[in-house]
Design a protein around this motif. Sequence first.
Motif, PDB file in Angstrom:
ATOM      1  N   PRO A   1      -7.510  54.344  16.179  1.00 18.36           N
ATOM      2  CA  PRO A   1      -7.751  54.817  17.556  1.00 18.36           C
ATOM      3  C   PRO A   1      -7.415  54.055  18.945  1.00 18.36           C
ATOM      4  O   PRO A   1      -6.778  54.655  19.832  1.00 18.36           O
ATOM      5  CB  PRO A   1      -9.136  55.545  17.420  1.00 18.36           C
ATOM      6  CG  PRO A   1      -9.410  55.331  16.102  1.00 18.36           C
ATOM      7  CD  PRO A   1      -8.650  54.584  15.403  1.00 18.36           C
ATOM      8  N   MET A   2      -8.094  52.818  18.675  1.00 19.43           N
ATOM      9  CA  MET A   2      -7.839  51.974  19.873  1.00 19.43           C
ATOM     10  C   MET A   2      -6.214  51.454  20.075  1.00 19.43           C
ATOM     11  O   MET A   2      -5.820  51.484  21.204  1.00 19.43           O
ATOM     12  CB  MET A   2      -8.684  50.483  19.554  1.00 19.43           C
ATOM     13  CG  MET A   2     -10.088  50.668  19.614  1.00 19.43           C
ATOM     14  SD  MET A   2     -10.495  51.460  20.986  1.00 19.43           S
ATOM     15  CE  MET A   2     -10.813  49.841  22.025  1.00 19.43           C
TER      16      MET A   2
ATOM     17  N   ASN B   1       2.519  49.683  12.226  1.00 20.87           N
ATOM     18  CA  ASN B   1       1.358  49.986  11.586  1.00 20.87           C
ATOM     19  C   ASN B   1       1.585  50.122  10.041  1.00 20.87           C
ATOM     20  O   ASN B   1       2.486  50.513   9.577  1.00 20.87           O
ATOM     21  CB  ASN B   1       0.657  51.478  12.048  1.00 20.87           C
ATOM     22  CG  ASN B   1      -0.733  51.521  11.480  1.00 20.87           C
ATOM     23  OD1 ASN B   1      -1.730  50.638  11.970  1.00 20.87           O
ATOM     24  ND2 ASN B   1      -1.056  52.416  10.850  1.00 20.87           N
ATOM     25  N   ARG B   2       0.583  49.657   9.208  1.00 23.14           N
ATOM     26  CA  ARG B   2       0.762  49.591   7.615  1.00 23.14           C
ATOM     27  C   ARG B   2       0.997  50.884   7.221  1.00 23.14           C
ATOM     28  O   ARG B   2       2.016  51.015   6.396  1.00 23.14           O
ATOM     29  CB  ARG B   2      -0.415  48.693   7.140  1.00 23.14           C
ATOM     30  CG  ARG B   2      -0.670  48.851   5.663  1.00 23.14           C
ATOM     31  CD  ARG B   2      -1.635  48.219   5.069  1.00 23.14           C
ATOM     32  NE  ARG B   2      -3.010  48.992   5.526  1.00 23.14           N
ATOM     33  CZ  ARG B   2      -4.000  48.933   5.350  1.00 23.14           C
ATOM     34  NH1 ARG B   2      -4.464  47.697   4.449  1.00 23.14           N
ATOM     35  NH2 ARG B   2      -5.061  49.555   5.691  1.00 23.14           N
ATOM     36  N   THR B   3       0.010  51.917   7.777  1.00 22.32           N
ATOM     37  CA  THR B   3       0.408  53.264   7.266  1.00 22.32           C
ATOM     38  C   THR B   3       1.295  53.967   8.314  1.00 22.32           C
ATOM     39  O   THR B   3       1.077  54.099   9.465  1.00 22.32           O
ATOM     40  CB  THR B   3      -0.979  54.208   7.222  1.00 22.32           C
ATOM     41  OG1 THR B   3      -1.756  53.419   6.304  1.00 22.32           O
ATOM     42  CG2 THR B   3      -0.469  55.411   6.754  1.00 22.32           C
TER      43      THR B   3
ATOM     44  N   ARG C   1       1.008  56.849  10.845  1.00 20.33           N
ATOM     45  CA  ARG C   1       0.173  56.592  12.150  1.00 20.33           C
ATOM     46  C   ARG C   1       0.819  56.402  13.460  1.00 20.33           C
ATOM     47  O   ARG C   1       0.094  56.374  14.502  1.00 20.33           O
ATOM     48  CB  ARG C   1      -0.997  55.542  11.594  1.00 20.33           C
ATOM     49  CG  ARG C   1      -2.211  56.315  11.175  1.00 20.33           C
ATOM     50  CD  ARG C   1      -3.373  55.063  11.074  1.00 20.33           C
ATOM     51  NE  ARG C   1      -4.686  55.609  11.528  1.00 20.33           N
ATOM     52  CZ  ARG C   1      -5.841  54.916  11.413  1.00 20.33           C
ATOM     53  NH1 ARG C   1      -5.854  53.777  10.888  1.00 20.33           N
ATOM     54  NH2 ARG C   1      -7.015  55.491  11.799  1.00 20.33           N
TER      55      ARG C   1
ATOM     56  N   LEU D   1      -6.669  45.683  15.122  1.00 18.16           N
ATOM     57  CA  LEU D   1      -7.235  45.662  13.791  1.00 18.16           C
ATOM     58  C   LEU D   1      -8.360  45.665  13.293  1.00 18.16           C
ATOM     59  O   LEU D   1      -9.444  45.379  13.929  1.00 18.16           O
ATOM     60  CB  LEU D   1      -6.359  44.560  12.954  1.00 18.16           C
ATOM     61  CG  LEU D   1      -4.529  44.599  13.321  1.00 18.16           C
ATOM     62  CD1 LEU D   1      -4.343  43.162  13.061  1.00 18.16           C
ATOM     63  CD2 LEU D   1      -3.912  45.746  12.566  1.00 18.16           C
TER      64      LEU D   1
ATOM     65  N   ASP E   1      -2.969  39.163   6.998  1.00 19.28           N
ATOM     66  CA  ASP E   1      -2.326  39.929   5.947  1.00 19.28           C
ATOM     67  C   ASP E   1      -1.032  40.461   6.336  1.00 19.28           C
ATOM     68  O   ASP E   1       0.268  40.351   5.877  1.00 19.28           O
ATOM     69  CB  ASP E   1      -2.920  41.030   5.624  1.00 19.28           C
ATOM     70  CG  ASP E   1      -4.211  40.870   4.746  1.00 19.28           C
ATOM     71  OD1 ASP E   1      -4.350  39.904   4.241  1.00 19.28           O
ATOM     72  OD2 ASP E   1      -5.087  42.001   4.460  1.00 19.28           O
TER      73      ASP E   1
ATOM     74  N   SER F   1     -12.208  42.761  16.366  1.00 22.18           N
ATOM     75  CA  SER F   1     -13.434  42.221  16.275  1.00 22.18           C
ATOM     76  C   SER F   1     -13.631  41.052  14.875  1.00 22.18           C
ATOM     77  O   SER F   1     -13.058  41.718  13.880  1.00 22.18           O
ATOM     78  CB  SER F   1     -14.581  43.150  16.233  1.00 22.18           C
ATOM     79  OG  SER F   1     -15.763  42.656  15.913  1.00 22.18           O
TER      80      SER F   1
HETATM   81  P1  NDP Z   1      -9.424  51.210  12.902  1.00 22.35           P
HETATM   82  O1  NDP Z   1     -10.191  50.818  11.540  1.00 22.35           O
HETATM   83  O2  NDP Z   1      -9.209  52.694  12.873  1.00 22.35           O
HETATM   84  O3  NDP Z   1      -7.910  50.911  12.754  1.00 22.35           O
HETATM   85  C1  NDP Z   1      -7.636  49.746  12.097  1.00 22.35           C
HETATM   86  C2  NDP Z   1      -6.188  49.339  11.933  1.00 22.35           C
HETATM   87  O4  NDP Z   1      -6.163  47.910  11.373  1.00 22.35           O
HETATM   88  C3  NDP Z   1      -5.299  50.308  11.338  1.00 22.35           C
HETATM   89  O5  NDP Z   1      -4.258  50.113  12.060  1.00 22.35           O
HETATM   90  C4  NDP Z   1      -4.972  49.876  10.003  1.00 22.35           C
HETATM   91  O6  NDP Z   1      -3.881  50.233   9.472  1.00 22.35           O
HETATM   92  C5  NDP Z   1      -5.192  48.327  10.137  1.00 22.35           C
HETATM   93  N1  NDP Z   1      -5.530  47.567   9.173  1.00 22.35           N
HETATM   94  C6  NDP Z   1      -6.920  47.181   8.545  1.00 22.35           C
HETATM   95  N2  NDP Z   1      -6.616  46.405   7.499  1.00 22.35           N
HETATM   96  C7  NDP Z   1      -5.555  45.996   7.540  1.00 22.35           C
HETATM   97  C8  NDP Z   1      -4.830  45.194   6.529  1.00 22.35           C
HETATM   98  N3  NDP Z   1      -5.260  44.510   5.618  1.00 22.35           N
HETATM   99  N4  NDP Z   1      -3.634  45.127   6.574  1.00 22.35           N
HETATM  100  C9  NDP Z   1      -2.874  45.958   7.615  1.00 22.35           C
HETATM  101  N5  NDP Z   1      -3.390  46.750   8.473  1.00 22.35           N
HETATM  102  C10 NDP Z   1      -4.923  46.909   8.099  1.00 22.35           C
HETATM  103  O7  NDP Z   1      -9.911  50.503  13.945  1.00 22.35           O
HETATM  104  P2  NDP Z   1     -10.060  50.892  15.811  1.00 22.35           P
HETATM  105  O8  NDP Z   1      -8.822  51.347  16.142  1.00 22.35           O
HETATM  106  O9  NDP Z   1     -11.239  51.936  15.761  1.00 22.35           O
HETATM  107  O10 NDP Z   1     -10.511  49.484  16.077  1.00 22.35           O
HETATM  108  C11 NDP Z   1      -9.483  48.320  15.992  1.00 22.35           C
HETATM  109  C12 NDP Z   1     -10.353  47.204  16.535  1.00 22.35           C
HETATM  110  O11 NDP Z   1     -10.775  47.653  17.948  1.00 22.35           O
HETATM  111  C13 NDP Z   1     -11.408  46.925  15.730  1.00 22.35           C
HETATM  112  O12 NDP Z   1     -11.641  45.446  15.631  1.00 22.35           O
HETATM  113  C14 NDP Z   1     -12.872  47.410  16.582  1.00 22.35           C
HETATM  114  O13 NDP Z   1     -13.857  46.580  16.323  1.00 22.35           O
HETATM  115  C15 NDP Z   1     -12.288  47.267  17.840  1.00 22.35           C
HETATM  116  N6  NDP Z   1     -12.984  48.178  18.969  1.00 22.35           N
HETATM  117  C16 NDP Z   1     -13.086  49.526  18.787  1.00 22.35           C
HETATM  118  C17 NDP Z   1     -13.631  50.487  19.533  1.00 22.35           C
HETATM  119  C18 NDP Z   1     -13.574  51.932  19.018  1.00 22.35           C
HETATM  120  O14 NDP Z   1     -14.186  52.709  20.113  1.00 22.35           O
HETATM  121  N7  NDP Z   1     -12.851  52.329  18.358  1.00 22.35           N
HETATM  122  C19 NDP Z   1     -14.060  50.002  20.530  1.00 22.35           C
HETATM  123  C20 NDP Z   1     -14.067  48.744  21.107  1.00 22.35           C
HETATM  124  C21 NDP Z   1     -13.529  47.724  20.112  1.00 22.35           C
HETATM  125  P3  NDP Z   1      -3.976  51.345   8.442  1.00 22.35           P
HETATM  126  O15 NDP Z   1      -3.539  52.678   9.423  1.00 22.35           O
HETATM  127  O16 NDP Z   1      -2.451  51.512   7.583  1.00 22.35           O
HETATM  128  O17 NDP Z   1      -5.203  51.659   7.827  1.00 22.35           O
END
Ligand code: NDP
Length: 288
Positions: free
Chosen positions: A13-14, A33-35, A38, A67, A75, A94
């Motif tokens: 979402p971010m 993006n890994r997936t 998205r 991420l 990764d 984070s």
């Molecule tokens: P999501 O968990 O929805 O997104 C995570 C992303 O990380 C996805 O693109 C996912 O890929 C990717 N990812 C996770 N693990 C791996 C891996 N091992 N290898 C490759 N890709 C990986 O998080 P948000 O978008 O909600 O948040 C992102 C960051 O922003 C976080 O650190 C969060 O704490 C911070 N944040 C979020 C807020 C919010 O309101 N959502 C507010 C403020 C900060 P895939 O799609 O393939 O799973």
Amino acid sequence: DTREPVTVIGLGPMGQAMTTALLGAGHPVTVWNRTASRADAVVAKGATRAATVADALAASEIVLLSLTDYQAMDDILSTATDSLAGKLIVNLSSDTPQRTVEAARWLSDHGARLLVGGVMVSEELVGTEQSYVFYSGPRDSFDAHEATLAVLGRPDYRGEDHALAQLYYQAQLDIFLTSLAAYLHATALLKAAGVPEPTFAPYATEMFDMVSYFLRGIAEQLERGDYPGDGASVTMMGATADHIVGASDAAGIDATLPRAVQSYYHRAIAAGHGGNGWPSLYEVIRKR
Ligand code: NDP
């Protein structure tokens, strides 16, 4: 004018909200993006899909990461270390301050620089007036890209130490998460007596507003280590903390959070702060 190209890796979402804001401001944006699916929504809005991590890195000097944590960065970027030289990695994910500092070292070993970011709003507010983002890391890198970063929200640079943005983020979330849990606990306490959740909601809002009033002048007391006992003493507030635990136990609801607060008061009283103001709990908290 020509807006600099930006790469965004991580389209939760971010990352999607950031990509949309950058596209709206006229930046060419390359995404990965890994997936892969998205990326569909932002590609439909004009972003360019990179086939590989290396392609994504090659597209821009500035690379935003959004991420789950820093492990995800490892990764992803460890699959394309040859493409890292000369890049500014802006990691808006984070993690602990320690992981943040390690990442700066790892990137530096591969010729890249790290700017750490902490986004202080939820995804629907990214790019709006309310949005602000803490940054730490190399000042010159921040200065060079400040106009681009401003698209996400007001950039607030906290210093060269990479850990700082993460610490400011966590300090803010410390207040946020604890306050939200307290709200849920208070609501459950009344619910146990048959009060519907919406009945209590406006009172909770009033209390959240009053808390900021109570903070006026407190930071100066904490800095001086001087806690005048006029008004709310530790003994008086500690008795209330006891009553909240008693009421929670009687209601049969979880009392973990009020017990933690009660423990601060008990230990402050034991340390001789009973007649001081509530800010003297700071002494207990600072010395584990
Ligand atoms: P999501 O968990 O929805 O997104 C995570 C992303 O990380 C996805 O693109 C996912 O890929 C990717 N990812 C996770 N693990 C791996 C891996 N091992 N290898 C490759 N890709 C990986 O998080 P948000 O978008 O909600 O948040 C992102 C960051 O922003 C976080 O650190 C969060 O704490 C911070 N944040 C979020 C807020 C919010 O309101 N959502 C507010 C403020 C900060 P895939 O799609 O393939 O799973």
